[in-house]
Design an enzyme around this catalytic site. Sequence first.
Site, PDB file in Angstrom:
ATOM      1  N   LYS A 173       1.006  -1.273   0.033  1.00 59.91           N
ATOM      2  CA  LYS A 173      -0.030  -0.153  -0.076  1.00 59.91           C
ATOM      3  C   LYS A 173       0.947   1.310   0.037  1.00 59.91           C
ATOM      4  O   LYS A 173       1.573   1.388   1.022  1.00 59.91           O
ATOM      5  CB  LYS A 173      -0.974  -0.038   1.270  1.00 59.91           C
ATOM      6  CG  LYS A 173      -1.959   1.186   1.319  1.00 59.91           C
ATOM      7  CD  LYS A 173      -2.722   1.552   2.429  1.00 59.91           C
ATOM      8  CE  LYS A 173      -1.820   2.438   3.188  1.00 59.91           C
ATOM      9  NZ  LYS A 173      -1.732   3.800   2.596  1.00 59.91           N
ATOM     10  N   GLU A 248      11.008   1.432   9.375  1.00 58.75           N
ATOM     11  CA  GLU A 248      11.846   2.732   9.025  1.00 58.75           C
ATOM     12  C   GLU A 248      11.186   4.029   9.226  1.00 58.75           C
ATOM     13  O   GLU A 248      10.261   4.116   8.676  1.00 58.75           O
ATOM     14  CB  GLU A 248      12.270   2.633   7.645  1.00 58.75           C
ATOM     15  CG  GLU A 248      13.227   1.465   7.361  1.00 58.75           C
ATOM     16  CD  GLU A 248      13.920   1.520   5.935  1.00 58.75           C
ATOM     17  OE1 GLU A 248      13.667   2.491   5.303  1.00 58.75           O
ATOM     18  OE2 GLU A 248      14.693   0.476   5.345  1.00 58.75           O
ATOM     19  N   CYS A 282      13.413  11.843   5.284  1.00 55.56           N
ATOM     20  CA  CYS A 282      13.707  11.392   6.761  1.00 55.56           C
ATOM     21  C   CYS A 282      15.066  11.586   7.114  1.00 55.56           C
ATOM     22  O   CYS A 282      15.276  11.787   8.359  1.00 55.56           O
ATOM     23  CB  CYS A 282      13.458   9.962   7.019  1.00 55.56           C
ATOM     24  SG  CYS A 282      14.114   8.811   5.814  1.00 55.56           S
ATOM     25  N   GLU A 385      10.282  15.631  15.141  1.00 58.64           N
ATOM     26  CA  GLU A 385      10.313  16.092  13.641  1.00 58.64           C
ATOM     27  C   GLU A 385       8.975  16.674  12.887  1.00 58.64           C
ATOM     28  O   GLU A 385       8.007  16.706  13.308  1.00 58.64           O
ATOM     29  CB  GLU A 385      10.022  14.631  13.089  1.00 58.64           C
ATOM     30  CG  GLU A 385      10.408  14.301  11.750  1.00 58.64           C
ATOM     31  CD  GLU A 385       9.956  13.007  10.997  1.00 58.64           C
ATOM     32  OE1 GLU A 385       9.083  12.375  11.429  1.00 58.64           O
ATOM     33  OE2 GLU A 385      10.980  12.517  10.438  1.00 58.64           O
TER      34      GLU A 385
HETATM   35  P1  NDP Z   1       2.648   7.849   8.276  1.00 56.84           P
HETATM   36  O1  NDP Z   1       3.304   7.070   9.251  1.00 56.84           O
HETATM   37  O2  NDP Z   1       1.704   8.816   8.198  1.00 56.84           O
HETATM   38  O3  NDP Z   1       2.154   6.897   6.898  1.00 56.84           O
HETATM   39  C1  NDP Z   1       3.074   6.026   6.152  1.00 56.84           C
HETATM   40  C2  NDP Z   1       2.098   4.939   5.659  1.00 56.84           C
HETATM   41  O4  NDP Z   1       1.522   4.248   6.497  1.00 56.84           O
HETATM   42  C3  NDP Z   1       1.086   5.473   4.553  1.00 56.84           C
HETATM   43  O5  NDP Z   1       0.831   4.629   3.430  1.00 56.84           O
HETATM   44  C4  NDP Z   1       0.113   5.360   5.646  1.00 56.84           C
HETATM   45  O6  NDP Z   1      -1.219   5.442   4.771  1.00 56.84           O
HETATM   46  C5  NDP Z   1       0.055   4.095   6.433  1.00 56.84           C
HETATM   47  N1  NDP Z   1      -0.571   4.113   7.554  1.00 56.84           N
HETATM   48  C6  NDP Z   1      -1.159   5.098   8.383  1.00 56.84           C
HETATM   49  N2  NDP Z   1      -1.648   4.706   9.515  1.00 56.84           N
HETATM   50  C7  NDP Z   1      -1.578   3.349   9.529  1.00 56.84           C
HETATM   51  C8  NDP Z   1      -2.149   2.259  10.378  1.00 56.84           C
HETATM   52  N3  NDP Z   1      -2.678   2.483  11.306  1.00 56.84           N
HETATM   53  N4  NDP Z   1      -1.828   0.905   9.963  1.00 56.84           N
HETATM   54  C9  NDP Z   1      -1.132   0.602   8.732  1.00 56.84           C
HETATM   55  N5  NDP Z   1      -0.687   1.738   7.924  1.00 56.84           N
HETATM   56  C10 NDP Z   1      -0.821   2.945   8.390  1.00 56.84           C
HETATM   57  O7  NDP Z   1       3.944   8.698   7.470  1.00 56.84           O
HETATM   58  P2  NDP Z   1       3.715   9.596   6.354  1.00 56.84           P
HETATM   59  O8  NDP Z   1       3.341   9.162   5.030  1.00 56.84           O
HETATM   60  O9  NDP Z   1       3.671  10.942   6.753  1.00 56.84           O
HETATM   61  O10 NDP Z   1       5.375   9.795   6.048  1.00 56.84           O
HETATM   62  C11 NDP Z   1       6.287  10.577   6.801  1.00 56.84           C
HETATM   63  C12 NDP Z   1       7.072   9.806   7.893  1.00 56.84           C
HETATM   64  O11 NDP Z   1       7.962   8.776   7.093  1.00 56.84           O
HETATM   65  C13 NDP Z   1       8.274  10.852   8.575  1.00 56.84           C
HETATM   66  O12 NDP Z   1       8.318  10.714   9.938  1.00 56.84           O
HETATM   67  C14 NDP Z   1       9.469  10.249   8.070  1.00 56.84           C
HETATM   68  O13 NDP Z   1      10.578  10.589   8.656  1.00 56.84           O
HETATM   69  C15 NDP Z   1       9.089   8.853   7.875  1.00 56.84           C
HETATM   70  N6  NDP Z   1      10.075   8.286   6.763  1.00 56.84           N
HETATM   71  C16 NDP Z   1      11.190   7.496   7.329  1.00 56.84           C
HETATM   72  C17 NDP Z   1      12.222   7.090   6.585  1.00 56.84           C
HETATM   73  C18 NDP Z   1      13.073   6.169   6.945  1.00 56.84           C
HETATM   74  O14 NDP Z   1      13.833   5.461   6.081  1.00 56.84           O
HETATM   75  N7  NDP Z   1      13.585   5.996   8.188  1.00 56.84           N
HETATM   76  C19 NDP Z   1      12.193   7.301   4.949  1.00 56.84           C
HETATM   77  C20 NDP Z   1      10.940   8.397   4.783  1.00 56.84           C
HETATM   78  C21 NDP Z   1      10.213   8.705   5.624  1.00 56.84           C
HETATM   79  P3  NDP Z   1      -1.871   7.003   4.696  1.00 56.84           P
HETATM   80  O15 NDP Z   1      -1.034   8.000   4.009  1.00 56.84           O
HETATM   81  O16 NDP Z   1      -2.927   6.586   3.873  1.00 56.84           O
HETATM   82  O17 NDP Z   1      -2.379   7.469   5.976  1.00 56.84           O
END
Ligand code: NDP
Length: 483
Positions: A173, A248, A282, A385
């Site tokens: 997803k 991650e 990130c 963050e």
């Molecule tokens: P989120 O945690 O909001 O969402 C990430 C994914 O998880 C999306 O596809 C989201 O869907 C989905 N999701 C949300 N809630 C749930 C749940 N309860 N169960 C399963 N899946 C769920 O992160 P963001 O999309 O806002 O991304 C930004 C974040 O990602 C930042 O904190 C950044 O630091 C981190 N990041 C970390 C990286 C790393 O390598 N460590 C690399 C890049 C980013 P939906 O969008 O539909 O809510």
Amino acid sequence: MQRILNYINGQLVESASGACLDNFEPATGKVYSLVPDSNETDVDRAVAAAQCAFPEWSRTPAAKRSQILCRVAELIERDLERLALAECVDNGKPLTLARSLDIPRAATNLRFFGTAVLHTASECHPMDETALNYTLRKPRGIAGVISPWNLPLYLFTWKVAPALACGNTVVAKPSEITPMTAFLLSELCRQAGLPPGVLNIVHGRGQTAGAAIVRHPRINTIAFTGGTVTGREIARTAAPMFKKVGLELGGKNPNIIFADADSEVTVRESLRAAFANQGQICLCGSRVFVERPAYESFVERFVSAARTLRVGDPLEPDTDQGALVSAAHRDKVLSYLQLARDEGGTIRCGGGPAAPPNDRCRGGYFVEPTVITDLPVDCRVNREEIFGPVVTITPFTSEDEVVEYANGTDYGLSASLWTRDVARAHRVADRINSGTVWVNCWLLRDLRVPFGGMKSSGVGREGGQEAIRFFTEPKNVCVRVAE
Ligand code: NDP
């Protein structure tokens, strides 16, 4: 209006309920496509397809799997312009960045893991004359992949490629906010001859489609990139089901500049580290620490360089800063700018929404590149963050002090340090609690190294052999050879 479709069992299909979500173009604030609002039924269908495809895909010779993944990589390269434009429109990032970073890296991910599986050895532990123990690495089954919006195709393929290369089937997803490039990828997978059901892409919200993937009993591996709060929720669901989980998560990365470092290079690279992708990476260096003798001059040069960054229409070639990904995210970033004022910070440049660059972008989510000084190191702006074009600068006087500052958050994803003193570089790198430390560089990535974070930045490591270990199950065979 364009409709994005799920990719299940090799077919492009609507969600079971037919429900859709609006997909906004961040640069204009207008809806430009519709995304399936998938639910548990769609995830069940995707899992059924993945389960059906698993026996054959897991037995497909690695060379054949490799050939298909490399073909997908070639098709991504063939369609680079189309994909870069799609990512720019979907995400708000400058087209130049999508073209030079995100899309090429997606192709690299597929090729890297597609060929890595051709070169992995299995271990053998001979017990003198008594027995031979060898360890096979078997695909685990169905992997659930959940990815974020900041580097959509890049991070999606970072997980999908090793999972498939190792012989797993996948239910994935992408973020509902940036679904377009994953949708276009599904067409390329069909063209490349990926068998039906091997990769299934279910679009929709995290709380519904994402959560259904995490709790599905037939998905035994969860590879997640996203925020720390979501990661915690996933861990809570997955732990009692004994799923293998890789997380991650977020970062609040220090960028440490010693007075002996090359000032021109540090200003240029710190600017990139702070503001690339509007600070929505990130690994961005959002906390800059500068050794006292160099502090004033660094601030002056850094602020004047930040003022030259052009916030513009992401489609324009001279745009440095595009739009933030959504109205909600822009509002979150702006709330931190207010918090910085409340916490006593001095806004050296930026500090609010940026004026729309042209008529087309009147409703876009633009924020000025913002530099803040004079904040206490332990205030919320310096610990939480923000994930936007916001950077703080703080002076320090000793190695001990800056190491304490650098380690003073719950995160531990990455750090950069700048110095000409090699011994100091090694010493400080060793003391910083983060998964990656860059010395005199930033975002220089070798895909073979283990990648991931410490503390609240994640659990487990991916990249190179770590990813292959993550997506496979070791099986030991002990053969007695003595009479
Ligand atoms: P989120 O945690 O909001 O969402 C990430 C994914 O998880 C999306 O596809 C989201 O869907 C989905 N999701 C949300 N809630 C749930 C749940 N309860 N169960 C399963 N899946 C769920 O992160 P963001 O999309 O806002 O991304 C930004 C974040 O990602 C930042 O904190 C950044 O630091 C981190 N990041 C970390 C990286 C790393 O390598 N460590 C690399 C890049 C980013 P939906 O969008 O539909 O809510």
